[in-house]
Scaffold this active site. Sequence first.
Site, short mmCIF file in Angstrom:
data_model
loop_
_atom_site.label_atom_id
_atom_site.label_comp_id
_atom_site.label_asym_id
_atom_site.label_seq_id
_atom_site.Cartn_x
_atom_site.Cartn_y
_atom_site.Cartn_z
N SER A 29 -26.34 5.83 -20.59
CA SER A 29 -25.35 5.39 -21.58
C SER A 29 -24.08 6.23 -21.53
O SER A 29 -24.12 7.45 -21.70
CB SER A 29 -25.94 5.47 -22.99
OG SER A 29 -26.99 4.56 -23.14
N HIS A 60 -23.56 0.21 -20.50
CA HIS A 60 -24.23 -0.02 -19.22
C HIS A 60 -23.55 -1.21 -18.54
O HIS A 60 -23.72 -2.36 -18.96
CB HIS A 60 -25.72 -0.31 -19.44
CG HIS A 60 -26.49 0.87 -19.93
ND1 HIS A 60 -27.34 1.59 -19.12
CD2 HIS A 60 -26.54 1.47 -21.14
CE1 HIS A 60 -27.88 2.58 -19.82
NE2 HIS A 60 -27.40 2.52 -21.06
N HIS A 82 -34.31 -0.72 -19.86
CA HIS A 82 -35.15 0.02 -20.79
C HIS A 82 -36.36 -0.81 -21.21
O HIS A 82 -36.26 -2.04 -21.32
CB HIS A 82 -34.36 0.40 -22.06
CG HIS A 82 -33.10 1.17 -21.79
ND1 HIS A 82 -31.92 0.55 -21.42
CD2 HIS A 82 -32.83 2.49 -21.85
CE1 HIS A 82 -30.98 1.47 -21.26
NE2 HIS A 82 -31.51 2.65 -21.52
N TYR A 84 -37.48 -0.95 -24.15
CA TYR A 84 -37.22 -1.56 -25.46
C TYR A 84 -36.43 -2.87 -25.36
O TYR A 84 -36.35 -3.62 -26.33
CB TYR A 84 -36.51 -0.59 -26.41
CG TYR A 84 -35.12 -0.15 -26.00
CD1 TYR A 84 -34.03 -1.02 -26.06
CD2 TYR A 84 -34.88 1.15 -25.57
CE1 TYR A 84 -32.76 -0.61 -25.70
CE2 TYR A 84 -33.61 1.57 -25.21
CZ TYR A 84 -32.56 0.68 -25.27
OH TYR A 84 -31.31 1.09 -24.90
N GLU A 85 -35.85 -3.13 -24.19
CA GLU A 85 -35.14 -4.40 -24.01
C GLU A 85 -36.12 -5.56 -23.80
O GLU A 85 -35.69 -6.72 -23.75
CB GLU A 85 -34.18 -4.31 -22.82
CG GLU A 85 -33.02 -3.36 -23.05
CD GLU A 85 -32.15 -3.19 -21.82
OE1 GLU A 85 -31.25 -4.01 -21.62
OE2 GLU A 85 -32.40 -2.24 -21.05
N SER A 211 -35.58 6.58 -22.04
CA SER A 211 -35.50 6.14 -20.65
C SER A 211 -36.03 7.23 -19.73
O SER A 211 -36.75 8.13 -20.16
CB SER A 211 -34.04 5.82 -20.28
OG SER A 211 -33.26 7.00 -20.28
N ASN A 234 -26.06 13.81 -29.25
CA ASN A 234 -26.13 14.01 -30.71
C ASN A 234 -27.33 14.90 -30.98
O ASN A 234 -28.22 15.02 -30.14
CB ASN A 234 -26.30 12.67 -31.44
CG ASN A 234 -27.51 11.90 -30.94
OD1 ASN A 234 -27.44 11.19 -29.93
ND2 ASN A 234 -28.64 12.03 -31.63
#
Length: 271
Positions: A29, A60, A82, A84-85, A211, A234
Amino acid sequence: MEPQLLQEATSFLKEKVSEKPTIGLILGSGLGVLADEIESPVKVPYNEIPNFPVSTVAGHAGQFVFGTLEGKQVVAMQGRFHFYEGYSLDMVTLPVRVLKELGVSQIIVTNAAGGVNESFEAGDLMIIKDHINNMSQNPLIGPNDEAFGVRFPDMSNAYSDRLRTLAREKASELNIQIKEGVYVANTGPCYETPAEIRMIRTLGGDAVGMSTVPEVIVARHAALEVLGISCISNMAAGILPQPLSHDEVMETTERVKAEFLSLVKAIVKEM
């Protein structure tokens, strides 16, 4: 992994490029900017490649970029896939198999990650020295094709000692403050709770993301040498009194892109 799916994707890409890449770059990302540094680029969108998934996440671009970087033949994944996609781990890791078939022997895997180690700050770059697979999934589950790799691959040096040493040396030469730590992979897509972050810290994790680990497992199965670099985009939940957002991830990666670019290019030059 169906060999036919792999073969069709690889054959399609081999027709697009004349030079065989030796180094693969998987860009996470906000880090796809590295692919813009590639000279004489040949760009192939994922949606043109037979059997390939498509990136659906902001930051992406969703394409392979072939060309020259610091005198080396490289291929960059400008965007990744990913779990989660909704993709299976077979599909998430298909590009790694393709990189191997194209001639790649070394890969640099990058990601944006949440800082779990409280001595880290947003904007730090972290060399991944090891990982913890907290996804309750493994891309190697199922029948093993010996042509791809051994049934029980060794993960004791998943992140190459040699390449980590090289990365530290180049960071020092460039006067870039570099961290080193353990990356923990969760499935996502929600960010972790403060309690989960305390658990990860107790387990020995320094950074957390969604990932990288599946790709590295398959890369090592395929006998590729791996270097991993996280951008601490973060601080993870519960460390600072603020909510987490993907916008913050993108803002941080934009802020540190100059350091990131100079470090990775210096490493590639010596690989």
